[in-house]
Design a protein around this motif. Structure first.
Motif, PDB file in Angstrom:
ATOM      1  N   GLU A 279      -7.204  41.709  23.598  1.00  0.00           N
ATOM      2  CA  GLU A 279      -8.320  41.018  22.945  1.00  0.00           C
ATOM      3  C   GLU A 279      -8.661  41.617  21.575  1.00  0.00           C
ATOM      4  O   GLU A 279      -9.702  41.322  21.006  1.00  0.00           O
ATOM      5  CB  GLU A 279      -9.543  41.030  23.858  1.00  0.00           C
ATOM      6  CG  GLU A 279      -9.317  40.226  25.126  1.00  0.00           C
ATOM      7  CD  GLU A 279     -10.528  40.189  26.029  1.00  0.00           C
ATOM      8  OE1 GLU A 279     -11.635  40.551  25.593  1.00  0.00           O
ATOM      9  OE2 GLU A 279     -10.367  39.788  27.191  1.00  0.00           O
ATOM     10  N   VAL A 280      -7.764  42.448  21.054  1.00  0.00           N
ATOM     11  CA  VAL A 280      -7.960  42.997  19.705  1.00  0.00           C
ATOM     12  C   VAL A 280      -7.491  41.944  18.707  1.00  0.00           C
ATOM     13  O   VAL A 280      -6.352  41.494  18.750  1.00  0.00           O
ATOM     14  CB  VAL A 280      -7.190  44.324  19.525  1.00  0.00           C
ATOM     15  CG1 VAL A 280      -7.216  44.776  18.080  1.00  0.00           C
ATOM     16  CG2 VAL A 280      -7.782  45.399  20.429  1.00  0.00           C
ATOM     17  N   SER A 281      -8.395  41.562  17.811  1.00  0.00           N
ATOM     18  CA  SER A 281      -8.086  40.469  16.885  1.00  0.00           C
ATOM     19  C   SER A 281      -7.487  40.944  15.558  1.00  0.00           C
ATOM     20  O   SER A 281      -6.802  40.185  14.880  1.00  0.00           O
ATOM     21  CB  SER A 281      -9.353  39.656  16.593  1.00  0.00           C
ATOM     22  OG  SER A 281     -10.372  40.499  16.080  1.00  0.00           O
ATOM     23  N   ARG A 282      -7.743  42.193  15.194  1.00  0.00           N
ATOM     24  CA  ARG A 282      -7.240  42.709  13.912  1.00  0.00           C
ATOM     25  C   ARG A 282      -7.171  44.225  13.982  1.00  0.00           C
ATOM     26  O   ARG A 282      -8.012  44.864  14.600  1.00  0.00           O
ATOM     27  CB  ARG A 282      -8.197  42.275  12.803  1.00  0.00           C
ATOM     28  CG  ARG A 282      -7.717  42.580  11.418  1.00  0.00           C
ATOM     29  CD  ARG A 282      -8.567  41.834  10.375  1.00  0.00           C
ATOM     30  NE  ARG A 282      -8.195  42.317   9.071  1.00  0.00           N
ATOM     31  CZ  ARG A 282      -8.883  43.212   8.374  1.00  0.00           C
ATOM     32  NH1 ARG A 282      -9.999  43.706   8.835  1.00  0.00           N
ATOM     33  NH2 ARG A 282      -8.464  43.613   7.201  1.00  0.00           N
ATOM     34  N   VAL A 283      -6.160  44.810  13.320  1.00  0.00           N
ATOM     35  CA  VAL A 283      -5.969  46.260  13.301  1.00  0.00           C
ATOM     36  C   VAL A 283      -5.598  46.678  11.891  1.00  0.00           C
ATOM     37  O   VAL A 283      -4.833  45.997  11.222  1.00  0.00           O
ATOM     38  CB  VAL A 283      -4.833  46.690  14.259  1.00  0.00           C
ATOM     39  CG1 VAL A 283      -4.712  48.203  14.306  1.00  0.00           C
ATOM     40  CG2 VAL A 283      -5.017  46.134  15.649  1.00  0.00           C
ATOM     41  N   ASP A 284      -6.128  47.826  11.461  1.00  0.00           N
ATOM     42  CA  ASP A 284      -5.660  48.415  10.204  1.00  0.00           C
ATOM     43  C   ASP A 284      -5.302  49.879  10.465  1.00  0.00           C
ATOM     44  O   ASP A 284      -5.328  50.333  11.612  1.00  0.00           O
ATOM     45  CB  ASP A 284      -6.688  48.245   9.070  1.00  0.00           C
ATOM     46  CG  ASP A 284      -7.985  49.019   9.269  1.00  0.00           C
ATOM     47  OD1 ASP A 284      -8.070  49.853  10.198  1.00  0.00           O
ATOM     48  OD2 ASP A 284      -8.917  48.791   8.476  1.00  0.00           O
ATOM     49  N   THR A 285      -4.956  50.605   9.425  1.00  0.00           N
ATOM     50  CA  THR A 285      -4.507  51.995   9.611  1.00  0.00           C
ATOM     51  C   THR A 285      -5.611  52.886  10.176  1.00  0.00           C
ATOM     52  O   THR A 285      -5.322  53.826  10.916  1.00  0.00           O
ATOM     53  CB  THR A 285      -3.986  52.589   8.290  1.00  0.00           C
ATOM     54  OG1 THR A 285      -4.987  52.441   7.283  1.00  0.00           O
ATOM     55  CG2 THR A 285      -2.705  51.901   7.853  1.00  0.00           C
ATOM     56  N   ALA A 286      -6.863  52.587   9.878  1.00  0.00           N
ATOM     57  CA  ALA A 286      -7.966  53.369  10.448  1.00  0.00           C
ATOM     58  C   ALA A 286      -8.044  53.149  11.955  1.00  0.00           C
ATOM     59  O   ALA A 286      -8.324  54.077  12.719  1.00  0.00           O
ATOM     60  CB  ALA A 286      -9.287  53.002   9.783  1.00  0.00           C
ATOM     61  N   GLY A 287      -7.774  51.934  12.398  1.00  0.00           N
ATOM     62  CA  GLY A 287      -7.745  51.642  13.832  1.00  0.00           C
ATOM     63  C   GLY A 287      -6.620  52.388  14.521  1.00  0.00           C
ATOM     64  O   GLY A 287      -6.790  52.933  15.613  1.00  0.00           O
TER      65      GLY A 287
ATOM     66  N   PRO B 119      -1.150  44.122  20.106  1.00  0.00           N
ATOM     67  CA  PRO B 119      -1.001  43.021  19.149  1.00  0.00           C
ATOM     68  C   PRO B 119       0.158  43.315  18.195  1.00  0.00           C
ATOM     69  O   PRO B 119       0.463  44.480  17.912  1.00  0.00           O
ATOM     70  CB  PRO B 119      -2.322  43.012  18.382  1.00  0.00           C
ATOM     71  CG  PRO B 119      -3.234  43.954  19.071  1.00  0.00           C
ATOM     72  CD  PRO B 119      -2.410  44.810  19.963  1.00  0.00           C
ATOM     73  N   GLU B 120       0.784  42.271  17.691  1.00  0.00           N
ATOM     74  CA  GLU B 120       1.919  42.431  16.790  1.00  0.00           C
ATOM     75  C   GLU B 120       1.555  43.264  15.560  1.00  0.00           C
ATOM     76  O   GLU B 120       2.338  44.091  15.091  1.00  0.00           O
ATOM     77  CB  GLU B 120       2.448  41.057  16.363  1.00  0.00           C
ATOM     78  CG  GLU B 120       3.707  41.141  15.539  1.00  0.00           C
ATOM     79  CD  GLU B 120       4.257  39.764  15.197  1.00  0.00           C
ATOM     80  OE1 GLU B 120       5.061  39.695  14.258  1.00  0.00           O
ATOM     81  OE2 GLU B 120       3.902  38.771  15.846  1.00  0.00           O
ATOM     82  N   GLN B 121       0.350  43.064  15.045  1.00  0.00           N
ATOM     83  CA  GLN B 121      -0.098  43.807  13.870  1.00  0.00           C
ATOM     84  C   GLN B 121      -0.106  45.316  14.144  1.00  0.00           C
ATOM     85  O   GLN B 121       0.311  46.111  13.316  1.00  0.00           O
ATOM     86  CB  GLN B 121      -1.498  43.330  13.474  1.00  0.00           C
ATOM     87  CG  GLN B 121      -1.964  43.812  12.139  1.00  0.00           C
ATOM     88  CD  GLN B 121      -3.316  43.206  11.772  1.00  0.00           C
ATOM     89  OE1 GLN B 121      -4.140  42.900  12.631  1.00  0.00           O
ATOM     90  NE2 GLN B 121      -3.528  43.042  10.478  1.00  0.00           N
ATOM     91  N   LEU B 122      -0.538  45.720  15.338  1.00  0.00           N
ATOM     92  CA  LEU B 122      -0.544  47.134  15.699  1.00  0.00           C
ATOM     93  C   LEU B 122       0.881  47.652  15.872  1.00  0.00           C
ATOM     94  O   LEU B 122       1.209  48.758  15.427  1.00  0.00           O
ATOM     95  CB  LEU B 122      -1.351  47.371  16.970  1.00  0.00           C
ATOM     96  CG  LEU B 122      -1.385  48.808  17.483  1.00  0.00           C
ATOM     97  CD1 LEU B 122      -1.947  49.763  16.429  1.00  0.00           C
ATOM     98  CD2 LEU B 122      -2.195  48.898  18.771  1.00  0.00           C
ATOM     99  N   GLN B 123       1.736  46.870  16.477  1.00  0.00           N
ATOM    100  CA  GLN B 123       3.134  47.275  16.640  1.00  0.00           C
ATOM    101  C   GLN B 123       3.780  47.533  15.284  1.00  0.00           C
ATOM    102  O   GLN B 123       4.501  48.521  15.111  1.00  0.00           O
ATOM    103  CB  GLN B 123       3.920  46.207  17.404  1.00  0.00           C
ATOM    104  CG  GLN B 123       3.509  46.077  18.856  1.00  0.00           C
ATOM    105  CD  GLN B 123       4.233  44.931  19.546  1.00  0.00           C
ATOM    106  OE1 GLN B 123       5.383  44.627  19.236  1.00  0.00           O
ATOM    107  NE2 GLN B 123       3.561  44.287  20.472  1.00  0.00           N
ATOM    108  N   ASN B 124       3.505  46.661  14.337  1.00  0.00           N
ATOM    109  CA  ASN B 124       4.064  46.832  12.989  1.00  0.00           C
ATOM    110  C   ASN B 124       3.539  48.101  12.329  1.00  0.00           C
ATOM    111  O   ASN B 124       4.308  48.849  11.709  1.00  0.00           O
ATOM    112  CB  ASN B 124       3.750  45.623  12.114  1.00  0.00           C
ATOM    113  CG  ASN B 124       4.478  44.375  12.572  1.00  0.00           C
ATOM    114  OD1 ASN B 124       5.484  44.445  13.261  1.00  0.00           O
ATOM    115  ND2 ASN B 124       3.947  43.215  12.211  1.00  0.00           N
ATOM    116  N   LEU B 125       2.246  48.365  12.430  1.00  0.00           N
ATOM    117  CA  LEU B 125       1.663  49.586  11.859  1.00  0.00           C
ATOM    118  C   LEU B 125       2.253  50.839  12.510  1.00  0.00           C
ATOM    119  O   LEU B 125       2.528  51.828  11.833  1.00  0.00           O
ATOM    120  CB  LEU B 125       0.145  49.592  12.023  1.00  0.00           C
ATOM    121  CG  LEU B 125      -0.646  48.688  11.102  1.00  0.00           C
ATOM    122  CD1 LEU B 125      -2.121  48.675  11.512  1.00  0.00           C
ATOM    123  CD2 LEU B 125      -0.499  49.125   9.657  1.00  0.00           C
TER     124      LEU B 125
END
Length: 97
Positions: free
Chosen positions: A48-56, A80-86
């Motif tokens: 249920e995480v909608s957005r992630v950045d480097t601080a997350g 989430p895919e965004q977290l996997q990429n980071l």
């Protein structure tokens, strides 16, 4: 912006929802008051995480390190895919395996 929320599903499963970003995590002290567990492994469901950045990502790594000091293993589920990429960019994917 969706506020970060952490809810305990059962003794060792936690649901993380909202945004894991520098604007939403603030001074979230998850480990001080929410993780009272006798389990050796806990699980963060991130579906249920909608957005992630480097601080997350840094917050997750910090949580991982604090739990490890307490003898508790942190496992992430439904990344989430965004977290996997980071995680791949920061070369920290193996940290959570």
């Amino acid at each position: 912006m969706t506020k970060l929320a952490i809810s305990q599903v059962d003794g060792q499963h936690f649901r993380v929802s909202g945004e894991l970003t520098r604007n939403s995590i603030g001074d979230e002290q998850l480990l001080n008051n929410k993780l009272l567990t006798k389990h050796k492994t806990i699980y963060f469901d991130l579906s249920e995480v909608s957005r992630v950045d480097t601080a997350g990502l840094a917050w997750l790594i910090h949580s991982f390190a604090e739990l490890k000091q307490q003898g508790i293993r942190l496992e992430l589920q439904n990344l989430p895919e965004q977290l996997q990429n980071l995680m791949q960019l920061g070369q920290v994917t193996t940290l959570f395996e």
